[in-house]
Design an enzyme around this catalytic site. Structure first.
Site, PDB file in Angstrom:
ATOM      1  N   THR A   1      -4.808  -5.953  13.304  1.00 59.35           N
ATOM      2  CA  THR A   1      -4.262  -7.081  12.545  1.00 59.35           C
ATOM      3  C   THR A   1      -2.827  -6.784  12.148  1.00 59.35           C
ATOM      4  O   THR A   1      -2.496  -5.659  11.771  1.00 59.35           O
ATOM      5  CB  THR A   1      -5.120  -7.334  11.278  1.00 59.35           C
ATOM      6  OG1 THR A   1      -6.493  -7.327  11.662  1.00 59.35           O
ATOM      7  CG2 THR A   1      -4.799  -8.664  10.644  1.00 59.35           C
TER       8      THR A   1
ATOM      9  N   CYS B   1      16.626   0.752  21.233  1.00 59.37           N
ATOM     10  CA  CYS B   1      17.057   2.141  21.409  1.00 59.37           C
ATOM     11  C   CYS B   1      18.398   2.424  20.730  1.00 59.37           C
ATOM     12  O   CYS B   1      18.632   3.539  20.258  1.00 59.37           O
ATOM     13  CB  CYS B   1      17.129   2.484  22.885  1.00 59.37           C
ATOM     14  SG  CYS B   1      15.551   2.269  23.720  1.00 59.37           S
TER      15      CYS B   1
ATOM     16  N   GLU C   1      -5.476   0.747   5.737  1.00 58.10           N
ATOM     17  CA  GLU C   1      -5.582   1.200   7.130  1.00 58.10           C
ATOM     18  C   GLU C   1      -6.701   0.476   7.868  1.00 58.10           C
ATOM     19  O   GLU C   1      -6.571   0.161   9.041  1.00 58.10           O
ATOM     20  CB  GLU C   1      -5.806   2.721   7.193  1.00 58.10           C
ATOM     21  CG  GLU C   1      -4.596   3.544   6.779  1.00 58.10           C
ATOM     22  CD  GLU C   1      -3.363   3.317   7.658  1.00 58.10           C
ATOM     23  OE1 GLU C   1      -3.507   2.788   8.772  1.00 58.10           O
ATOM     24  OE2 GLU C   1      -2.250   3.650   7.215  1.00 58.10           O
TER      25      GLU C   1
ATOM     26  N   ASP D   1      -2.061   6.250  16.320  1.00 55.56           N
ATOM     27  CA  ASP D   1      -2.516   4.900  16.651  1.00 55.56           C
ATOM     28  C   ASP D   1      -1.723   4.388  17.862  1.00 55.56           C
ATOM     29  O   ASP D   1      -0.969   5.152  18.490  1.00 55.56           O
ATOM     30  CB  ASP D   1      -2.363   3.965  15.441  1.00 55.56           C
ATOM     31  CG  ASP D   1      -0.907   3.713  15.080  1.00 55.56           C
ATOM     32  OD1 ASP D   1      -0.013   4.382  15.651  1.00 55.56           O
ATOM     33  OD2 ASP D   1      -0.646   2.838  14.236  1.00 55.56           O
TER      34      ASP D   1
ATOM     35  N   TRP E   1       0.829  -1.224   0.000  1.00 54.84           N
ATOM     36  CA  TRP E   1       0.000   0.000   0.000  1.00 54.84           C
ATOM     37  C   TRP E   1       0.855   1.262   0.000  1.00 54.84           C
ATOM     38  O   TRP E   1       0.331   2.365   0.007  1.00 54.84           O
ATOM     39  CB  TRP E   1      -0.969   0.012   1.176  1.00 54.84           C
ATOM     40  CG  TRP E   1      -0.350  -0.380   2.476  1.00 54.84           C
ATOM     41  CD1 TRP E   1       0.260   0.448   3.351  1.00 54.84           C
ATOM     42  CD2 TRP E   1      -0.274  -1.693   3.033  1.00 54.84           C
ATOM     43  NE1 TRP E   1       0.717  -0.267   4.420  1.00 54.84           N
ATOM     44  CE2 TRP E   1       0.393  -1.587   4.261  1.00 54.84           C
ATOM     45  CE3 TRP E   1      -0.716  -2.951   2.602  1.00 54.84           C
ATOM     46  CZ2 TRP E   1       0.645  -2.692   5.066  1.00 54.84           C
ATOM     47  CZ3 TRP E   1      -0.473  -4.041   3.411  1.00 54.84           C
ATOM     48  CH2 TRP E   1       0.194  -3.906   4.622  1.00 54.84           C
TER      49      TRP E   1
ATOM     50  N   TYR F   1      -7.939   8.318  13.611  1.00 53.87           N
ATOM     51  CA  TYR F   1      -6.665   7.796  13.110  1.00 53.87           C
ATOM     52  C   TYR F   1      -6.733   7.550  11.589  1.00 53.87           C
ATOM     53  O   TYR F   1      -5.868   7.993  10.835  1.00 53.87           O
ATOM     54  CB  TYR F   1      -6.287   6.481  13.830  1.00 53.87           C
ATOM     55  CG  TYR F   1      -5.195   5.786  13.081  1.00 53.87           C
ATOM     56  CD1 TYR F   1      -3.888   6.267  13.142  1.00 53.87           C
ATOM     57  CD2 TYR F   1      -5.467   4.713  12.225  1.00 53.87           C
ATOM     58  CE1 TYR F   1      -2.881   5.692  12.385  1.00 53.87           C
ATOM     59  CE2 TYR F   1      -4.472   4.133  11.475  1.00 53.87           C
ATOM     60  CZ  TYR F   1      -3.179   4.625  11.555  1.00 53.87           C
ATOM     61  OH  TYR F   1      -2.197   4.068  10.789  1.00 53.87           O
TER      62      TYR F   1
HETATM   63  S1  SF4 Z   1      15.172   5.701  22.159  1.00 52.85           S
HETATM   64 FE1  SF4 Z   1      14.170   3.797  22.613  1.00 52.85          FE
HETATM   65  S2  SF4 Z   1      12.415   4.323  23.866  1.00 52.85           S
HETATM   66 FE2  SF4 Z   1      13.135   6.202  22.889  1.00 52.85          FE
HETATM   67  S3  SF4 Z   1      11.876   6.385  21.075  1.00 52.85           S
HETATM   68 FE3  SF4 Z   1      13.767   5.352  20.500  1.00 52.85          FE
HETATM   69  S4  SF4 Z   1      13.296   3.158  20.683  1.00 52.85           S
HETATM   70 FE4  SF4 Z   1      11.712   4.286  21.757  1.00 52.85          FE
END
Ligand code: SF4
Length: 365
Positions: A58, A214, A52, A153, A39, A135
């Protein structure tokens, strides 16, 4: 992170510098790393809308083959508007939450009838269509029409909770409104669609519900939760009630090569869909006797009746604990309940049956 506070809404907006970092980092990450999904090949509002709606509740992997088949069968909004209810529900078979398909179909008819087939490009009109919530409206308007409208969302709520270390309950409506205001503040004028998709993509691929990645995150430098080491504790969400357990009996009624199917009531769970005859609130212990009584009332003479299996199926609010009872009748009698009908067992493949009944048939065969 410097912030500006809106007292009336109790929102702390990020500073202009932070906003700029978020916009630039997210957009450049999205442009390089986004998934190639069917899409995303164009910005046609109808195809974005279909995707959407399918993606609600899902997973992407599940949706892809359904989306491709659906778009092949109904390539334009005119094709969808002209289809019968049965064709649309059949194309949706297996995706569940069938009211999504019915609403989409009704809204497609409205768009063709009232707006000449052009999906509305203003928030008020598009939001008046069946099944189009804030949304979905935001996703269509921003991606297809490049309008600066938020599309918040669950993924985006999670990202914002962590990015701004917000401890609000994400199940509450006021938190959603707050997040929409923050999104409005963040969306760049020149790339609303890409920015909204980048936020969703970040939530789906990096800032995932468990173990967020992160180290690979494009907005790590400005993420409050990461700097405080609390990313795994967010977002906060009040526990929803578990689905209510309900004992259910499903009957597999046959005679020679025929079986009985039932049209469900036009309200409630799986409304209007074909099913096998089903009764809620009958336990396994009472199953055989209750069905014998029902057959006796309808003067259906039973050759054989027995419990042949058990299964469980969880809907959003109900948890069916199902006993399957096979009943073989002496004769293919016509005096059935009004919502029952005989069909050849081979025809079962051609009718749209909800997943729970497909599971029951798998068990039976
Ligand atoms: S640093 Fe980690 S907790 Fe912060 S937005 Fe990025 S992935 Fe999410």
């Amino acid at each position: 992170m410097a912030t500006r506070k809106s007292k009336a809404l109790n929102i702390e907006y990020p500073s202009a510098e932070t906003v700029q970092i978020i916009q630039q980092s997210l957009l450049s990450w999205y442009q390089n790393d986004h998934r190639d999904l069917p899409w995303r090949k164009n910005t046609d509002p109808y195809s974005i809308w279909v995707s959407e709606i399918m993606l609600q509740q899902t997973r992407v992997d599940t949706v892809i083959p359904y989306y491709e088949r659906f778009m092949k069968q109904f390539p334009t909004i005119f094709d969808l508007a002209q289809a019968t209810d049965e064709q649309v529900v059949k194309a949706w078979e297996g995706l569940g939450y069938y009211s999504r398909a019915r609403n989409l179909h009704a809204a497609a008819k409205e768009v063709v009838g009232k707006y000449g087939g052009r999906v509305p490009d203003d928030l008020i009109t598009i939001s008046s269509l069946k099944g189009v919530g804030p949304y979905t409206a935001g996703a269509i308007l921003s991606i297809a029409y490049n309008k600066k409208v938020p599309a918040v969302d669950g993924n985006v709520m999670r990202v914002f909770s962590r990015l701004f270390a917000l401890t609000d309950d994400i199940a509450s409506i006021s938190t959603r409104k707050k997040m929409e205001k923050i999104a409005e503040h963040l969306i760049p004028d020149d790339a609303p669609g890409d920015f909204n998709q980048a936020l969703m993509e970040l939530g789906a691929m990096i800032c995932t519900p468990t173990s967020p990645q992160c180290l690979f995150c494009p907005v790590q430098s400005v993420c409050n939760a990461y700097h405080q080491g609390i990313q795994e504790e967010l977002p906060r969400k009040k526990k929803a009630k578990p689905p209510q357990e309900v004992p259910v009996v499903v009957a597999w009624i046959t005679c020679d090569e025929y079986c009985v199917v039932e049209k469900r009531e036009n309200h409630g769970l799986l409304r209007g869909m074909w099913s096998l005859p089903t009764w809620e609130e009958i336990t396994e212990e009472d199953a055989v006797e209750s069905l014998q009584n029902i057959c006796a009332e309808k003067q259906l003479s039973i050759k054989d009746i027995r419990i042949v299996g058990k299964l469980e199926h969880i809907f959003s609010h109900r948890h069916w604990k199902i006993t399957i009872v096979a009943i073989h009748l002496e004769k293919k009698q016509d005096q059935l309940l009004s919502r029952w009908k005989w069909i050849n067992i081979d025809e079962l493949e051609q009718i749209a049956l909800p997943n729970v009944y497909r599971k029951a048939l798998d068990l039976l065969f």
